[in-house]
Design a protein around this motif. Structure first.
Motif, PDB file in Angstrom:
ATOM      1  N   PRO A 100      19.731  -7.447   5.368  1.00  0.00           N
ATOM      2  CA  PRO A 100      20.795  -7.240   6.358  1.00  0.00           C
ATOM      3  C   PRO A 100      20.335  -7.586   7.775  1.00  0.00           C
ATOM      4  CG  PRO A 100      20.638  -5.362   4.867  1.00  0.00           C
ATOM      5  CD  PRO A 100      19.449  -6.230   4.572  1.00  0.00           C
ATOM      6  N   ARG A 101      21.277  -7.866   8.647  1.00  0.00           N
ATOM      7  CA  ARG A 101      20.968  -8.305  10.004  1.00  0.00           C
ATOM      8  C   ARG A 101      20.126  -7.282  10.769  1.00  0.00           C
ATOM      9  NH1 ARG A 101      23.176 -12.265  13.136  1.00  0.00           N
ATOM     10  NH2 ARG A 101      24.755 -12.674  11.534  1.00  0.00           N
ATOM     11  N   ASP A 102      20.286  -5.978  10.448  1.00  0.00           N
ATOM     12  CA  ASP A 102      19.546  -4.951  11.189  1.00  0.00           C
ATOM     13  C   ASP A 102      18.166  -4.668  10.596  1.00  0.00           C
ATOM     14  OD1 ASP A 102      20.331  -3.698   8.859  1.00  0.00           O
ATOM     15  OD2 ASP A 102      20.969  -1.841   9.838  1.00  0.00           O
ATOM     16  N   HIS A 103      17.728  -5.502   9.643  1.00  0.00           N
ATOM     17  CA  HIS A 103      16.410  -5.299   9.037  1.00  0.00           C
ATOM     18  C   HIS A 103      15.324  -5.449  10.104  1.00  0.00           C
ATOM     19  CE1 HIS A 103      12.791  -6.255   6.627  1.00  0.00           C
ATOM     20  NE2 HIS A 103      13.374  -5.555   5.683  1.00  0.00           N
ATOM     21  N   PRO A 104      14.355  -4.531  10.149  1.00  0.00           N
ATOM     22  CA  PRO A 104      13.308  -4.637  11.175  1.00  0.00           C
ATOM     23  C   PRO A 104      12.505  -5.930  11.032  1.00  0.00           C
ATOM     24  CG  PRO A 104      13.275  -2.482  10.116  1.00  0.00           C
ATOM     25  CD  PRO A 104      14.180  -3.350   9.298  1.00  0.00           C
ATOM     26  N   ARG A 105      12.039  -6.459  12.149  1.00  0.00           N
ATOM     27  CA  ARG A 105      11.203  -7.649  12.125  1.00  0.00           C
ATOM     28  C   ARG A 105       9.748  -7.255  12.317  1.00  0.00           C
ATOM     29  NH1 ARG A 105      13.845 -12.564  12.652  1.00  0.00           N
ATOM     30  NH2 ARG A 105      11.986 -13.496  13.569  1.00  0.00           N
ATOM     31  N   GLY A 106       8.870  -8.163  11.952  1.00  0.00           N
ATOM     32  CA  GLY A 106       7.453  -7.869  12.068  1.00  0.00           C
ATOM     33  C   GLY A 106       6.967  -7.041  10.890  1.00  0.00           C
ATOM     34  N   CYS A 107       5.945  -6.249  11.124  1.00  0.00           N
ATOM     35  CA  CYS A 107       5.309  -5.455  10.063  1.00  0.00           C
ATOM     36  C   CYS A 107       5.110  -4.025  10.541  1.00  0.00           C
ATOM     37  CB  CYS A 107       3.962  -6.083   9.702  1.00  0.00           C
ATOM     38  SG  CYS A 107       2.929  -5.101   8.603  1.00  0.00           S
ATOM     39  N   LEU A 108       5.483  -3.082   9.723  1.00  0.00           N
ATOM     40  CA  LEU A 108       5.318  -1.663  10.058  1.00  0.00           C
ATOM     41  C   LEU A 108       3.863  -1.347  10.373  1.00  0.00           C
ATOM     42  CD1 LEU A 108       6.343   1.321  10.103  1.00  0.00           C
ATOM     43  CD2 LEU A 108       5.844   1.392   7.667  1.00  0.00           C
ATOM     44  N   ILE A 109       2.931  -1.849   9.549  1.00  0.00           N
ATOM     45  CA  ILE A 109       1.513  -1.542   9.725  1.00  0.00           C
ATOM     46  C   ILE A 109       0.996  -2.137  11.038  1.00  0.00           C
ATOM     47  CG2 ILE A 109      -0.783  -1.784   8.730  1.00  0.00           C
ATOM     48  CD1 ILE A 109       1.055  -0.047   7.066  1.00  0.00           C
ATOM     49  N   VAL A 110       1.321  -3.396  11.297  1.00  0.00           N
ATOM     50  CA  VAL A 110       0.849  -4.051  12.522  1.00  0.00           C
ATOM     51  C   VAL A 110       1.427  -3.354  13.747  1.00  0.00           C
ATOM     52  CG1 VAL A 110       0.899  -6.181  13.863  1.00  0.00           C
ATOM     53  CG2 VAL A 110       0.452  -6.262  11.408  1.00  0.00           C
ATOM     54  N   ASN A 111       2.708  -3.003  13.698  1.00  0.00           N
ATOM     55  CA  ASN A 111       3.323  -2.294  14.822  1.00  0.00           C
ATOM     56  C   ASN A 111       2.596  -0.992  15.123  1.00  0.00           C
ATOM     57  OD1 ASN A 111       5.192  -4.305  15.007  1.00  0.00           O
ATOM     58  ND2 ASN A 111       6.872  -3.140  14.092  1.00  0.00           N
ATOM     59  N   ALA A 112       2.205  -0.297  14.068  1.00  0.00           N
ATOM     60  CA  ALA A 112       1.519   0.989  14.253  1.00  0.00           C
ATOM     61  C   ALA A 112       0.145   0.801  14.863  1.00  0.00           C
ATOM     62  CB  ALA A 112       1.410   1.712  12.916  1.00  0.00           C
ATOM     63  N   VAL A 113      -0.536  -0.276  14.503  1.00  0.00           N
ATOM     64  CA  VAL A 113      -1.887  -0.522  15.024  1.00  0.00           C
ATOM     65  C   VAL A 113      -1.849  -0.960  16.477  1.00  0.00           C
ATOM     66  CG1 VAL A 113      -3.899  -2.042  14.817  1.00  0.00           C
ATOM     67  CG2 VAL A 113      -2.887  -1.045  12.776  1.00  0.00           C
ATOM     68  N   LEU A 114      -0.848  -1.760  16.834  1.00  0.00           N
ATOM     69  CA  LEU A 114      -0.793  -2.329  18.177  1.00  0.00           C
ATOM     70  C   LEU A 114      -0.432  -1.302  19.244  1.00  0.00           C
ATOM     71  CD1 LEU A 114       0.923  -5.779  17.560  1.00  0.00           C
ATOM     72  CD2 LEU A 114      -1.484  -5.320  18.068  1.00  0.00           C
ATOM     73  N   VAL A 127      -4.195   3.854   9.158  1.00  0.00           N
ATOM     74  CA  VAL A 127      -3.583   2.529   9.005  1.00  0.00           C
ATOM     75  C   VAL A 127      -4.669   1.464   8.876  1.00  0.00           C
ATOM     76  CG1 VAL A 127      -2.203   0.789  10.190  1.00  0.00           C
ATOM     77  CG2 VAL A 127      -1.436   3.154  10.168  1.00  0.00           C
ATOM     78  N   LYS A 128      -5.733   1.584   9.659  1.00  0.00           N
ATOM     79  CA  LYS A 128      -6.831   0.632   9.563  1.00  0.00           C
ATOM     80  C   LYS A 128      -7.483   0.686   8.186  1.00  0.00           C
ATOM     81  CE  LYS A 128      -9.872  -0.483  12.504  1.00  0.00           C
ATOM     82  NZ  LYS A 128     -10.982  -0.488  13.483  1.00  0.00           N
ATOM     83  N   GLN A 129      -7.623   1.888   7.640  1.00  0.00           N
ATOM     84  CA  GLN A 129      -8.224   2.030   6.310  1.00  0.00           C
ATOM     85  C   GLN A 129      -7.370   1.363   5.244  1.00  0.00           C
ATOM     86  OE1 GLN A 129      -8.778   6.255   5.937  1.00  0.00           O
ATOM     87  NE2 GLN A 129     -10.564   6.292   7.272  1.00  0.00           N
ATOM     88  N   ARG A 130      -6.054   1.467   5.393  1.00  0.00           N
ATOM     89  CA  ARG A 130      -5.162   0.802   4.437  1.00  0.00           C
ATOM     90  C   ARG A 130      -5.310  -0.716   4.538  1.00  0.00           C
ATOM     91  NH1 ARG A 130      -1.254   3.285   1.583  1.00  0.00           N
ATOM     92  NH2 ARG A 130      -1.049   5.524   1.888  1.00  0.00           N
ATOM     93  N   GLY A 131      -5.401  -1.207   5.765  1.00  0.00           N
ATOM     94  CA  GLY A 131      -5.602  -2.645   5.940  1.00  0.00           C
ATOM     95  C   GLY A 131      -6.923  -3.095   5.362  1.00  0.00           C
ATOM     96  N   ALA A 132      -7.966  -2.299   5.558  1.00  0.00           N
ATOM     97  CA  ALA A 132      -9.277  -2.638   5.014  1.00  0.00           C
ATOM     98  C   ALA A 132      -9.248  -2.641   3.489  1.00  0.00           C
ATOM     99  CB  ALA A 132     -10.324  -1.647   5.523  1.00  0.00           C
TER     100      ALA A 132
END
Length: 206
Positions: A100-114, A127-132
């Motif tokens: 749908p048009r209102d779907h978030p863009r980008g990545c939840l994990i990256v947004n949280a890290v930044l 979040v870093k541990q999940r990425g690792a």
């Protein structure tokens, strides 16, 4: 016996996921969450605990749902197909392709890290541990590819896994800034040009 909850916790969790995905962890307020979830603060605390606990539940839901493309791609038959699938699925998700048009863009994990501050240090570590962990899973798949002769024997699996995660994270930032799916495809095509050729493919072509 306590009174039954008057709301669907699964749907409420999905709404919280969208808010965190769009705004990041720190920029998301309790008012943002309760408004999107359709509940009041006491109900949120009773069902999920505090904001940090809710975010951890959201991360688990993300990993089992939208973010599961990372583990599913590991089943592809060759290392190149694993990476191509990861990158393409990431680009689809990050740009909301087919959503749908209102779907978030980008990545939840990256947004949280930044977006982080002292109050979110524990979340940042998780979040870093999940990425690792994702990098380790990919590195092991690439080690298998080397053992099977699908990657050169001197290929650096750890460096290649970091390369892939860096491309995915970079695309997430670009997507959040408005990059189109076609623009991300050019990034994917360029990244795959740098991928080591399979020794098996060389033998067949020779």
């Amino acid at each position: 016996m306590g009174r039954p909850r008057a709301f669907d916790t699964e749907k409420a969790l999905d709404q919280a996921l969208k808010v965190f995905w769009k705004k990041g962890y720190e920029a998301t307020s309790l008012a943002d969450l309760t408004r999107a979830m359709g509940i009041n603060p006491p109900s949120l605390y009773a069902a999920f605990g505090n904001k940090e606990a809710l975010f951890r539940a959201v991360i688990r839901r993300y990993a089992e749902g939208p973010g599961s493309y990372l583990t599913q791609a590991l089943d592809a038959p060759t290392a190149r197909e694993v990476v191509a699938r990861m990158l393409n699925d990431a680009a689809d998700l990050q740009t909301g392709k087919g959503q749908p048009r209102d779907h978030p863009r980008g990545c939840l994990i990256v947004n949280a890290v930044l977006t982080r501050g002292d109050d979110a240090e524990a979340i940042h570590r998780d979040v870093k541990q999940r990425g690792a962990a994702s990098d380790v899973a990919l590195r092991r798949r690439l080690d298998r590819a080397k053992a099977e002769g699908d990657l050169p024997a001197d290929a650096d699996s750890a460096a290649l896994a970091r390369f892939v995660s860096t491309v995915i994270q970079g695309m997430a930032i670009q997507a959040a800034a408005g990059a189109s799916r076609a623009e991300l495809q050019s990034v994917i095509d360029t990244a795959l040009l740098a991928w080591p050729a399979s020794p098996r493919r060389r033998r067949v072509s020779a």
